[in-house]
Motif scaffolding. Structure first.
Motif, short mmCIF file in Angstrom:
data_model
loop_
_atom_site.label_atom_id
_atom_site.label_comp_id
_atom_site.label_asym_id
_atom_site.label_seq_id
_atom_site.Cartn_x
_atom_site.Cartn_y
_atom_site.Cartn_z
N ASN A 65 0.86 -1.16 0.00
CA ASN A 65 0.00 0.00 0.00
C ASN A 65 0.91 1.22 0.00
O ASN A 65 1.86 1.28 0.80
CB ASN A 65 -0.90 -0.02 1.24
N THR A 66 0.64 2.17 -0.86
CA THR A 66 1.50 3.36 -0.93
C THR A 66 1.28 4.30 0.25
O THR A 66 2.06 5.22 0.45
CB THR A 66 1.26 4.13 -2.25
N SER A 67 0.24 4.06 1.01
CA SER A 67 -0.04 4.91 2.16
C SER A 67 0.08 4.12 3.46
O SER A 67 0.10 2.91 3.47
CB SER A 67 -1.43 5.52 2.00
N THR A 68 0.18 4.84 4.54
CA THR A 68 0.17 4.21 5.86
C THR A 68 -1.06 4.63 6.66
O THR A 68 -1.20 4.26 7.82
CB THR A 68 1.43 4.59 6.66
N ASN A 69 -1.95 5.39 6.04
CA ASN A 69 -3.11 5.91 6.78
C ASN A 69 -4.45 5.54 6.16
O ASN A 69 -5.47 6.16 6.47
CB ASN A 69 -3.00 7.43 6.92
N GLY A 70 -4.47 4.54 5.26
CA GLY A 70 -5.72 4.07 4.70
C GLY A 70 -6.27 4.88 3.56
O GLY A 70 -7.42 4.70 3.17
#
Length: 139
Positions: A65-70
């Motif tokens: 996932n390119t994000s860590t915050n959903g």
């Protein structure tokens, strides 16, 4: 029908898990969720305080996932069979089944090469328990 909380029914969790040893007793497996520009290495042992070594090349499937915050979608992927996963940013998740470990090995550890973060989610619990009665995984 009333909803039931997931903790104790379908999962258990260790939010800060980098370099810590955990038992897979009473669950079918664990998903490690890792963040940071780092390499994450899986090892296993036959006892909590035992000698941890590679379980062999057990990690093939992973999700990134390119994000860590959903705020981005997960993407499923594969890698050459290994006992390590490397990411440069975002998040990676990979599952370790108790069945994929060598016979007699039921303790696992994922270590970060640097400052990466690891969370362990133990799922497919063998028995539903009140949270007060969950096994202590790190012992």
């Amino acid at each position: 029908m009333a909803a039931m909380a997931g903790l104790g029914r379908s999962f258990d969790i260790a939010p800060i898990a980098a370099g810590a040893a955990f038992s897979l007793r009473d669950c079918l497996g664990v998903t490690f969720i890792c963040t940071g520009n780092d390499t994450f290495t899986l090892t296993c042992s036959d006892s909590f305080g035992g000698s941890y070594a590679t379980p062999g090349n057990t990690i093939v499937n992973k999700a990134t996932n390119t994000s860590t915050n959903g705020t981005a979608a997960w993407v499923s992927g594969t890698q050459a069979a290994s006992n390590a996963v490397t990411i440069s940013s975002g998040t990676v998740a990979f599952y370790v089944s108790g069945d994929s470990l060598p016979d007699g090995k039921s303790y696992v550890k994922v270590s970060a090469g640097g400052s990466g973060l690891v969370t362990a989610v133990f799922h497919d619990l063998v028995a539903q328990r009140k949270v007060d009665n969950l096994a202590i995984r790190g012992a």
